[in-house]
Design a protein around this motif. Structure first.
Motif, PDB file in Angstrom:
ATOM      1  N   MET A 137       9.528  34.015  55.574  1.00 48.18           N
ATOM      2  CA  MET A 137       8.646  34.351  54.422  1.00 48.18           C
ATOM      3  C   MET A 137       9.157  34.363  53.054  1.00 48.18           C
ATOM      4  SD  MET A 137       6.004  35.124  56.148  1.00 48.18           S
ATOM      5  CE  MET A 137       5.061  36.135  54.953  1.00 48.18           C
ATOM      6  N   ALA A 138      10.335  34.891  52.656  1.00 48.61           N
ATOM      7  CA  ALA A 138      11.110  34.760  51.420  1.00 48.61           C
ATOM      8  C   ALA A 138      11.221  33.260  50.954  1.00 48.61           C
ATOM      9  CB  ALA A 138      12.443  35.249  51.516  1.00 48.61           C
ATOM     10  N   GLU A 139      11.635  32.516  51.865  1.00 45.02           N
ATOM     11  CA  GLU A 139      11.587  31.004  51.486  1.00 45.02           C
ATOM     12  C   GLU A 139      10.168  30.470  50.955  1.00 45.02           C
ATOM     13  OE1 GLU A 139      12.448  26.543  53.012  1.00 45.02           O
ATOM     14  OE2 GLU A 139      13.016  28.120  54.276  1.00 45.02           O
ATOM     15  N   ALA A 140       9.202  30.810  51.870  1.00 41.60           N
ATOM     16  CA  ALA A 140       7.708  30.352  51.141  1.00 41.60           C
ATOM     17  C   ALA A 140       7.353  31.079  49.923  1.00 41.60           C
ATOM     18  CB  ALA A 140       6.762  30.935  52.479  1.00 41.60           C
ATOM     19  N   ALA A 141       7.637  32.299  49.834  1.00 43.86           N
ATOM     20  CA  ALA A 141       7.522  32.842  48.504  1.00 43.86           C
ATOM     21  C   ALA A 141       8.191  32.379  47.455  1.00 43.86           C
ATOM     22  CB  ALA A 141       7.781  34.497  48.642  1.00 43.86           C
ATOM     23  N   ILE A 142       9.564  31.920  47.640  1.00 43.08           N
ATOM     24  CA  ILE A 142      10.175  31.331  46.697  1.00 43.08           C
ATOM     25  C   ILE A 142       9.594  29.716  46.151  1.00 43.08           C
ATOM     26  CG2 ILE A 142      12.585  29.965  46.088  1.00 43.08           C
ATOM     27  CD1 ILE A 142      13.707  32.507  48.031  1.00 43.08           C
ATOM     28  N   ARG A 143       9.388  29.052  47.359  1.00 41.60           N
ATOM     29  CA  ARG A 143       8.854  27.678  46.938  1.00 41.60           C
ATOM     30  C   ARG A 143       7.572  27.888  46.337  1.00 41.60           C
ATOM     31  NH1 ARG A 143      11.263  23.356  49.461  1.00 41.60           N
ATOM     32  NH2 ARG A 143      12.979  23.635  51.089  1.00 41.60           N
ATOM     33  N   SER A 144       6.555  28.759  46.803  1.00 44.73           N
ATOM     34  CA  SER A 144       5.144  28.784  46.267  1.00 44.73           C
ATOM     35  C   SER A 144       5.313  29.496  44.987  1.00 44.73           C
ATOM     36  CB  SER A 144       4.512  29.816  47.161  1.00 44.73           C
ATOM     37  OG  SER A 144       4.356  29.316  48.535  1.00 44.73           O
ATOM     38  N   ALA A 145       6.127  30.204  44.723  1.00 45.82           N
ATOM     39  CA  ALA A 145       5.991  30.837  43.248  1.00 45.82           C
ATOM     40  C   ALA A 145       6.703  29.676  42.237  1.00 45.82           C
ATOM     41  CB  ALA A 145       7.267  32.154  43.020  1.00 45.82           C
ATOM     42  N   ALA A 146       7.735  28.996  42.777  1.00 43.60           N
ATOM     43  CA  ALA A 146       8.158  27.725  41.789  1.00 43.60           C
ATOM     44  C   ALA A 146       7.297  26.664  41.647  1.00 43.60           C
ATOM     45  CB  ALA A 146       9.340  26.983  42.787  1.00 43.60           C
ATOM     46  N   LEU A 147       6.270  26.257  42.585  1.00 46.60           N
ATOM     47  CA  LEU A 147       5.438  25.690  42.171  1.00 46.60           C
ATOM     48  C   LEU A 147       4.205  26.231  41.300  1.00 46.60           C
ATOM     49  CD1 LEU A 147       4.415  24.398  45.862  1.00 46.60           C
ATOM     50  CD2 LEU A 147       5.338  22.920  44.067  1.00 46.60           C
ATOM     51  N   ASN A 148       4.141  27.254  41.180  1.00 50.45           N
ATOM     52  CA  ASN A 148       3.205  27.901  40.108  1.00 50.45           C
ATOM     53  C   ASN A 148       3.839  28.145  38.763  1.00 50.45           C
ATOM     54  OD1 ASN A 148       0.427  29.021  41.470  1.00 50.45           O
ATOM     55  ND2 ASN A 148       1.919  28.965  43.136  1.00 50.45           N
ATOM     56  N   VAL A 149       5.094  28.329  38.711  1.00 48.62           N
ATOM     57  CA  VAL A 149       5.672  27.910  37.540  1.00 48.62           C
ATOM     58  C   VAL A 149       5.601  26.640  36.922  1.00 48.62           C
ATOM     59  CG1 VAL A 149       8.012  28.124  36.180  1.00 48.62           C
ATOM     60  CG2 VAL A 149       7.253  30.030  37.926  1.00 48.62           C
ATOM     61  N   ALA A 150       6.169  25.509  37.884  1.00 47.68           N
ATOM     62  CA  ALA A 150       6.302  24.157  37.424  1.00 47.68           C
ATOM     63  C   ALA A 150       4.989  23.531  36.623  1.00 47.68           C
ATOM     64  CB  ALA A 150       6.640  23.299  38.427  1.00 47.68           C
ATOM     65  N   ILE A 151       3.797  23.990  37.476  1.00 48.17           N
ATOM     66  CA  ILE A 151       2.566  23.600  37.200  1.00 48.17           C
ATOM     67  C   ILE A 151       1.921  23.977  35.663  1.00 48.17           C
ATOM     68  CG2 ILE A 151       1.059  25.236  38.174  1.00 48.17           C
ATOM     69  CD1 ILE A 151      -0.795  22.778  38.996  1.00 48.17           C
ATOM     70  N   ASN A 152       2.607  24.937  35.179  1.00 50.77           N
ATOM     71  CA  ASN A 152       2.502  25.556  33.748  1.00 50.77           C
ATOM     72  C   ASN A 152       3.384  24.900  32.883  1.00 50.77           C
ATOM     73  OD1 ASN A 152       0.021  27.213  34.326  1.00 50.77           O
ATOM     74  ND2 ASN A 152       1.419  28.310  35.592  1.00 50.77           N
ATOM     75  N   THR A 153       4.869  24.945  33.116  1.00 46.68           N
ATOM     76  CA  THR A 153       5.685  24.265  32.192  1.00 46.68           C
ATOM     77  C   THR A 153       5.335  22.866  32.016  1.00 46.68           C
ATOM     78  OG1 THR A 153       7.127  24.041  33.992  1.00 46.68           O
ATOM     79  CG2 THR A 153       7.339  25.995  32.750  1.00 46.68           C
ATOM     80  N   ARG A 154       4.929  22.004  32.932  1.00 51.44           N
ATOM     81  CA  ARG A 154       4.816  20.689  32.734  1.00 51.44           C
ATOM     82  C   ARG A 154       3.725  20.333  31.764  1.00 51.44           C
ATOM     83  NH1 ARG A 154       0.783  17.569  35.691  1.00 51.44           N
ATOM     84  NH2 ARG A 154      -0.963  18.846  36.385  1.00 51.44           N
ATOM     85  N   LEU A 155       2.830  21.202  31.486  1.00 46.17           N
ATOM     86  CA  LEU A 155       1.558  21.024  30.305  1.00 46.17           C
ATOM     87  C   LEU A 155       1.955  21.701  29.181  1.00 46.17           C
ATOM     88  CD1 LEU A 155      -1.392  21.505  32.609  1.00 46.17           C
ATOM     89  CD2 LEU A 155      -0.475  19.565  32.042  1.00 46.17           C
ATOM     90  N   MET A 156       3.293  22.464  28.964  1.00 48.73           N
ATOM     91  CA  MET A 156       3.385  22.960  27.700  1.00 48.73           C
ATOM     92  C   MET A 156       3.814  22.075  26.613  1.00 48.73           C
ATOM     93  SD  MET A 156       5.776  26.500  28.938  1.00 48.73           S
ATOM     94  CE  MET A 156       4.997  27.664  29.892  1.00 48.73           C
ATOM     95  N   LYS A 157       3.181  22.238  25.560  1.00 47.28           N
ATOM     96  CA  LYS A 157       3.804  21.456  24.266  1.00 47.28           C
ATOM     97  C   LYS A 157       5.014  21.878  23.770  1.00 47.28           C
ATOM     98  CE  LYS A 157      -0.330  19.423  23.870  1.00 47.28           C
ATOM     99  NZ  LYS A 157      -0.614  17.788  24.036  1.00 47.28           N
ATOM    100  N   ASP A 158       5.426  23.127  23.866  1.00 45.97           N
ATOM    101  CA  ASP A 158       6.863  23.595  23.471  1.00 45.97           C
ATOM    102  C   ASP A 158       7.907  23.170  24.526  1.00 45.97           C
ATOM    103  OD1 ASP A 158       8.956  25.142  22.759  1.00 45.97           O
ATOM    104  OD2 ASP A 158       7.856  26.885  22.115  1.00 45.97           O
ATOM    105  N   ARG A 159       8.380  22.002  24.331  1.00 48.57           N
ATOM    106  CA  ARG A 159       9.194  21.499  25.402  1.00 48.57           C
ATOM    107  C   ARG A 159      10.462  22.259  25.525  1.00 48.57           C
ATOM    108  NH1 ARG A 159       6.700  20.643  28.959  1.00 48.57           N
ATOM    109  NH2 ARG A 159       8.567  20.074  30.259  1.00 48.57           N
ATOM    110  N   ASP A 160      11.022  22.961  24.397  1.00 48.63           N
ATOM    111  CA  ASP A 160      12.105  23.667  24.404  1.00 48.63           C
ATOM    112  C   ASP A 160      12.053  24.827  25.469  1.00 48.63           C
ATOM    113  OD1 ASP A 160      13.719  22.029  22.967  1.00 48.63           O
ATOM    114  OD2 ASP A 160      13.268  23.138  21.113  1.00 48.63           O
ATOM    115  N   TYR A 161      10.840  25.678  25.436  1.00 51.26           N
ATOM    116  CA  TYR A 161      10.400  26.684  26.089  1.00 51.26           C
ATOM    117  C   TYR A 161      10.352  26.283  27.547  1.00 51.26           C
ATOM    118  CZ  TYR A 161       8.111  30.985  27.628  1.00 51.26           C
ATOM    119  OH  TYR A 161       7.799  31.978  28.289  1.00 51.26           O
ATOM    120  N   ALA A 162       9.641  25.284  27.594  1.00 50.36           N
ATOM    121  CA  ALA A 162       9.357  24.783  28.864  1.00 50.36           C
ATOM    122  C   ALA A 162      10.673  24.344  29.729  1.00 50.36           C
ATOM    123  CB  ALA A 162       8.386  23.384  28.989  1.00 50.36           C
ATOM    124  N   GLU A 163      11.526  23.735  28.943  1.00 51.27           N
ATOM    125  CA  GLU A 163      12.931  23.342  29.787  1.00 51.27           C
ATOM    126  C   GLU A 163      13.746  24.507  30.229  1.00 51.27           C
ATOM    127  OE1 GLU A 163      13.301  20.513  31.265  1.00 51.27           O
ATOM    128  OE2 GLU A 163      11.156  19.923  30.420  1.00 51.27           O
TER     129      GLU A 163
END
Length: 205
Positions: free
Chosen positions: A150-176
């Motif tokens: 369950m923890a692995e599922a939570a980790i992977r799922s949370a990571a995807l929900n971070v990544a889908i936001n950072t990929r669209l950010m204009k502020d690439r320093d913050y995103a990276e």
């Protein structure tokens, strides 16, 4: 129990709907809370057993930490919904609106924070679960394996929900910067969860 079942029914029904929230972040937080609760159950069934007297003090510490983490993860379910709703509305701003980019950027930053917190908390949960798997009662070792899964599922799922936001950010320093922490946590804790699961699963075969 009826209130709990009704609450879960309502949550899962809304999750299945076209409503913008709850979504993957809320589901990840719930998975993390369930993971750490399972670990805590292992601890609760270990305390008081003579066979595990030498680790009882540490198990009690793990249980106290687990209670705190479970509460924090459940709280993030609401935080994730609150942060995502403005973003879902921002996508509807006309593309010729001069404020669109600034509003979207702010909403993306805000929407990335709860799943990042869920990721961090789920990784903390995995640290505890690894100890439960090592030190907990062998009679409930399967539950420690379930907690790791369950923890692995939570980790992977949370990571995807971070990544889908950072990929669209204009502020690439913050995103990276956020992506660096994201990648480091996934690289460390997904293998840890898999190892804990395989250790338990292999021992039951």
């Amino acid at each position: 129990m009826d209130m709990l079942n009704n609450s879960l029914e309502q949550f899962s029904a809304k999750l299945a709907s076209a409503a913008p929230t709850p979504g993957g972040g809320g589901a990840a937080a719930l998975a993390g809370a369930l993971a750490v609760a399972l670990g805590n159950m292992v601890g609760s069934l270990t305390v008081g057993k003579k066979k595990y007297a030498d680790v009882e003090d540490r198990i009690k510490e793990l249980n106290a930490a687990s209670e705190e983490l479970r509460a924090k993860l459940l709280a993030q379910m609401d935080e994730d919904a609150k942060a995502f709703e403005p973003l879902s509305k921002a996508y509807g701003i006309p593309k010729d609106d001069p404020t669109r980019d600034q509003v979207l950027e702010e909403c993306l930053h805000n929407a990335a924070e709860p799943p990042m917190n869920i990721l961090r908390l789920s990784c903390e949960a995995m640290d505890l679960i690894a100890e439960y798997a090592e030190k907990g009662s062998r009679l409930v070792i399967s539950d420690a394996g379930c907690a790791a899964a369950m923890a692995e599922a939570a980790i992977r799922s949370a990571a995807l929900n971070v990544a889908i936001n950072t990929r669209l950010m204009k502020d690439r320093d913050y995103a990276e910067k956020m992506n660096e922490e994201l990648d480091a946590l996934v690289a460390k804790y997904v293998p840890m969860a898999e190892e804990a699961f395989e250790l338990v699963y292999g021992g039951l075969r």
